[in-house]
Design an enzyme around this catalytic site. Sequence first.
Site, PDB file in Angstrom:
ATOM      1  N   CYS A 120       3.169   5.792   3.339  1.00 12.75           N
ATOM      2  CA  CYS A 120       1.769   6.243   3.356  1.00 12.75           C
ATOM      3  C   CYS A 120       1.034   5.847   2.084  1.00 12.75           C
ATOM      4  O   CYS A 120      -0.152   5.545   2.107  1.00 12.75           O
ATOM      5  CB  CYS A 120       1.690   7.763   3.501  1.00 12.75           C
ATOM      6  SG  CYS A 120       2.138   8.342   5.129  1.00 12.75           S
ATOM      7  N   CYS A 155       5.238  -1.086 -11.109  1.00 11.61           N
ATOM      8  CA  CYS A 155       4.278  -1.858 -10.312  1.00 11.61           C
ATOM      9  C   CYS A 155       3.344  -0.846  -9.654  1.00 11.61           C
ATOM     10  O   CYS A 155       3.232   0.286 -10.117  1.00 11.61           O
ATOM     11  CB  CYS A 155       4.988  -2.722  -9.271  1.00 11.61           C
ATOM     12  SG  CYS A 155       5.840  -1.757  -8.020  1.00 11.61           S
TER      13      CYS A 155
END
Lengths: 370, 75
Positions: free
Chosen positions: A188, A331
Amino acid sequence: MKQYNPRYARHYSLKDFGMEGQQKLAQAKILVVGAGGLGCPVLQYLVASGIGQIGIVDDDIVSVSNLQRQVLYSTEDIGRDKVTVAKDKLHQLNPEIKINSFKVRIDTSNALVLFSDYDVIVDCTDNFASRYLINDACFLLKKPLIFGAIHQYEGQVAVFNVADANGNSTNYRNLFPIPPNPLEVSDCNEAGVLGVLPGIIGLFQATEVIKLLTGIGEVIVNKLMTFSILNYQSFIVEILINDSVTALIPKDEMSFQATDYHWFCGMGTYGIQEIDAAVFFEKIKIPNTAVIDVREVGELPKVDFETIQIPLSNFAENLPQIYSDTIILFCQSGKRSLKAAQILFEKWGHSKKISHLKSGIITLQEIKNE
Amino acid sequence: MVIKVIAFGSIAEITGKDFSANASDLDTLKSNLIDQFPILAERKFAIAVNQKLVNENYIFTENDTVALMPPYSGG
């Protein structure tokens, strides 16, 4: 028969449900694993409906980006344990229900013990490692499992380990024998999700729990329903028993406990430390630590601490830039940093301390906003 | 044999949501799709023919509907 409780008056007057149906709910013990997008509506409606005992398992805290869909939590709850907030709010909703909260991440050491106290398990988790673990534990314990999962605008619902008229039952492995590689799926955080979707799919799960307990309607046993909120089309497929996949499930408690589901789901973190936002901010202060941003040049948000940027796309060629023996990678969402960590681990093994920010820079932003 | 294909989730992002294909059996359909979309070879998905899951090859008859369904993990 219990005495009349006005709270459930609309159930009593409901044809084919009545006092008898309510009594069945009152006697049931349901465990909801995951108190996020799916877990919130499942919990609210099961508690409202008068299930006797509810267990909630979650180790997460409320963050601001949860509030768009995790409707048990309010802005003022940011930073609090989900299980604590959920228990408080659910108690206000229905103080007649016994609610047990477990602030743990489901794993092979606690799953069997937790599950054995409950009649039905509801999978509201958000990752494959937990989903396969829950499936296998329910299979071993022969516990009904109400499965729900979402992706962007679609959801899947199924009921496992419940026998059909012919005595046959199926489990998640009959559908997907082995998990996908983490790089081929998105969660999600990354793929996004329309806030109402887990509400709808979670309520399908809660409905299946009630149908299973009370015997009304047809439980979607041995079937997978996919539902799209874009056109309200549902697509139901029959799941077939495939004995060869059942052999993939650990055969007993001991082999279950010895299974590494993170590794099995390709999240091979052996030798790589996964850290969360709080630990990240501590660790980057330690001298001689290389903090490496593996995002591509120009990706936002920018960060306000010192980093070396080595994009994953040409990571392997730029390893000589890394001198430090302590390396922290990050990241956007934690996938590319894991991949980079695996590259480093293959090259240096245990000779360097390699860790990566598990859920990416998004979690750093959330901590800062709190 | 013309058959109808419906794709879900991340598979639909690769192949498109629904389309017609020409193949005599499921194995041929799969290898044609992989030729057309090589990334599919790395993806895991369940396949249903006429809304029944299939684990082996399947000989198509006209107007069969094939569904390609990847696992979802979100919650």
